[in-house]
Write an enzyme that holds these catalytic residues in place. Structure first.
Site, short mmCIF file in Angstrom:
data_model
loop_
_atom_site.label_atom_id
_atom_site.label_comp_id
_atom_site.label_asym_id
_atom_site.label_seq_id
_atom_site.Cartn_x
_atom_site.Cartn_y
_atom_site.Cartn_z
N GLY A 13 -34.00 75.24 42.61
CA GLY A 13 -32.86 76.07 42.50
C GLY A 13 -33.63 77.58 42.90
O GLY A 13 -34.73 77.57 43.05
N ASP A 36 -37.38 67.81 40.33
CA ASP A 36 -36.17 68.39 40.71
C ASP A 36 -35.45 66.96 41.28
O ASP A 36 -36.26 66.46 42.10
CB ASP A 36 -36.09 69.41 41.77
N ILE A 37 -34.03 66.89 40.85
CA ILE A 37 -33.55 65.69 41.22
C ILE A 37 -33.34 65.77 42.68
O ILE A 37 -33.25 64.65 43.28
CB ILE A 37 -32.22 65.59 40.50
N ILE A 56 -34.39 65.00 34.92
CA ILE A 56 -34.87 65.20 33.65
C ILE A 56 -34.04 64.27 32.29
O ILE A 56 -34.65 64.05 31.34
CB ILE A 56 -34.44 66.44 33.21
N TYR A 155 -20.88 75.72 30.03
CA TYR A 155 -22.40 75.98 30.24
C TYR A 155 -22.66 77.00 29.31
O TYR A 155 -23.72 76.91 28.63
CB TYR A 155 -22.24 76.84 31.75
N LYS A 159 -25.84 76.49 26.73
CA LYS A 159 -27.06 77.38 26.77
C LYS A 159 -27.18 77.80 25.30
O LYS A 159 -28.35 77.86 24.63
CB LYS A 159 -27.00 78.46 27.72
#
Ligand code: SER
Length: 341
Positions: A13, A36-37, A56, A155, A159
């Protein structure tokens, strides 16, 4: 013996790319292993030691990491951003929350084997806030960490909960055990405002109108903002985001009076950003076509946040105010990026 490494999740990212560049430029750093995927863009590969393509949520993969590396620090950046998450709330929960628990458990295990704490650096977001209406947003003083934490997005909920998970693992893990023991997770969290990079575009965020406006102008493309001109939230240029992550990671633990810190640089309205962009790219076509859903989300985020705690505890100060961010970093770098000079 397993090599000592730094692990970065979500490394492909835009925060990941910035962090990889910074760590590469620093001396005496442990090798960097990235996960990372999507893998890692090929131009970034030479800057890291090892790239692992994986999820993950894959516990077998995390077990493999356990057996192969001694992880000293984890920068857990992997997440689905706010707009993408709204379309897939259950998936957002899995990636943003379950993914974070998986990494926290990995940190606990690593710490047991090391006999020393593992630093766990976690980026949170202004999305954890939820202003009830525009009048309250307009009247509010810069928000401290624990005011108006009533997020309206999945989101933001994810978070905020992960901030609490970090606090739980750092301070209360196994509190009912006969012999309570520390988890060994040295959790440190920065709450970022909207981030703007000259080199990369975020994917799936709701503060993306700012970077999108800028990148479209640099490419000579017209842009329609999905928020009203008067929409205002705090922003930060990517070099300052890196400074925040690395300064917090380096701060002596005993100077940190809290686990979650706001950091901010400057607050601008969409129209103020458009004005700067049009000064620098004369003829840039920027219009406004607010979409109610995304507008409501940005309206629920504060105009300004208070980062005094970070300033006091670990001497946080951004290098880039709005003027410097645009005129000295964003515009020159982006011109070079798209136009070769
Ligand atoms: N920039 C993020 C987003 O828009 C907020 O953290 O999702």
């Amino acid at each position: 013996m397993r090599p000592k490494v730094t692990l970065i999740t979500g490394a492909n990212g835009e925060v990941g790319h910035g962090l990889i560049r910074e760590l590469y430029a620093m001396k005496d750093q442990p090798p960097v292993v990235v996960l990372d995927i999507r893998g890692l863009d090929s131009h970034m590969e030479p800057l890291v030691d090892t790239t692992i393509v994986g999820d993950i949520l894959d516990e077998n993969l995390l077990d493999t990491l356990m057996s192969e590396y001694e992880i000293e620090a984890i920068f857990h950046l992997a997440a689905l951003l706010s707009t993408h998450s709204e379309f897939r709330p259950a998936a957002a929960h899995r990636v943003n929350v379950q993914g974070t628990i998986n990494l926290l458990q990995l940190a606990v295990e690593q710490s047991r084997w090391r006999g020393e704490p593992v630093k766990f650096i976690f980026p949170s977001s202004i999305a954890v806030y939820g202003m009830p209406d525009l009048a309250t947003k307009a009247a509010a003083a810069p928000l401290e960490e624990y005011a108006y934490t009533m997020p309206t997005t999945i989101y933001g909920c994810n978070k905020l909960y992960c901030e609490h998970l970090g606090r739980y693992y750092a301070n209360h893990y196994r509190q009912l055990a006969t012999t309570p023991e520390e988890s060994g997770v040295d959790f440190r969290c920065v709450r970022f405002p909207g981030l703007i990079s000259a080199l990369t575009m975020p994917t799936g965020g709701t503060s993306d109108y700012a970077p999108e406006m800028l990148h479209a102008a640099a490419k000579g493309e017209p842009y329609e903002s999905f928020v009203r001109p008067d929409t205002e939230i705090p922003f930060m240029a990517m070099p300052d985001a890196m400074k925040a992550l690395l300064s917090l990671a380096a701060a002596p633990r005993d100077q940190l009076s809290q686990l979650v810190y706001n950091v901010t640089s400057f607050s601008l309205s969409a129209e103020e950003i458009a004005t700067i962009v049009q000064e620098e790219f004369p003829g840039a076509q920027i219009g406004y076509a607010p979409t109610p859903g995304r507008q409501n989300i940005v309206d629920s985020w504060p105009r300004e946040i208070d980062d005094r705690a970070a300033r006091q505890d670990w001497e946080w100060a951004p290098d880039y105010d709005a003027e410097r961010a645009f005129r000295e970093y964003l515009i020159p770098t982006i011109r070079q990026h798209y136009q070769g000079g």
